[in-house]
Design a protein around this motif. Sequence first.
Motif, short mmCIF file in Angstrom:
data_model
loop_
_atom_site.label_atom_id
_atom_site.label_comp_id
_atom_site.label_asym_id
_atom_site.label_seq_id
_atom_site.Cartn_x
_atom_site.Cartn_y
_atom_site.Cartn_z
N SER A 1 -58.27 -2.35 -0.01
CA SER A 1 -57.36 -2.89 0.99
C SER A 1 -56.01 -3.20 0.36
CB SER A 1 -57.92 -4.18 1.60
OG SER A 1 -59.09 -3.91 2.33
N HIS B 1 -60.44 -6.03 6.05
CA HIS B 1 -59.53 -4.92 5.76
C HIS B 1 -58.43 -4.86 6.83
CE1 HIS B 1 -58.16 -1.03 4.28
NE2 HIS B 1 -58.14 -0.62 5.54
N GLN C 1 -54.39 -5.27 6.24
CA GLN C 1 -53.45 -4.22 6.62
C GLN C 1 -52.38 -4.75 7.57
OE1 GLN C 1 -53.55 -1.46 4.70
NE2 GLN C 1 -55.13 -2.79 3.88
#
Length: 183
Positions: free
Chosen positions: A95, A64, A68
């Motif tokens: 995500s 994740h 990001q």
Amino acid sequence: MTTTSRAQGATIWLTGLPSAGKTTIARILAGRLRSQGHRVEVLDGDEIRRFLSAGLGFSRADRHTNVQRIGLVAEVLARNGVLAVVPVIAPYADSREAVRKRHEASGTPYLEVHVATPVEVCSERDVKGLYARQAAGRLKGLTGVDDPYEPPVDPALTLETQGQTPEESAGSVYAVLAARGLA
């Protein structure tokens, strides 16, 4: 008073299993876009992992975080007139949704493309030898085999690469970009 036009940027996010063809399609698409004068950056997942996300593992939390970070870089580039082509597995829907929302919040175009190559075909391609290592018991957590992959529910485009050439797949992505006034 003179006005200058600024190129419209966008993020083109190609998600799919390992060896699905994401990077090959991204590089072909980027070449076509560059040849037409667009500013383009390919944010390859493997390269990002080596540098921007060095030290992250493959737990859900680390995956994740990696997505990001890539999403932030893509959004900043796109917001500033670059077409950011992002071939990244990004296995978790939440995500990818967070990345989409980041783009939405800044008014930056975001196009999610599902490179929907079946795992059997990916295993035959096995570009990096991941499937062979997993089958031999030398790799755990391979996305789509013994770790989850959550396919997009409503992508802008789904590519079934087992039935078309990489050039045809890139052409399909280009057509969607053109239809949206981004190419």
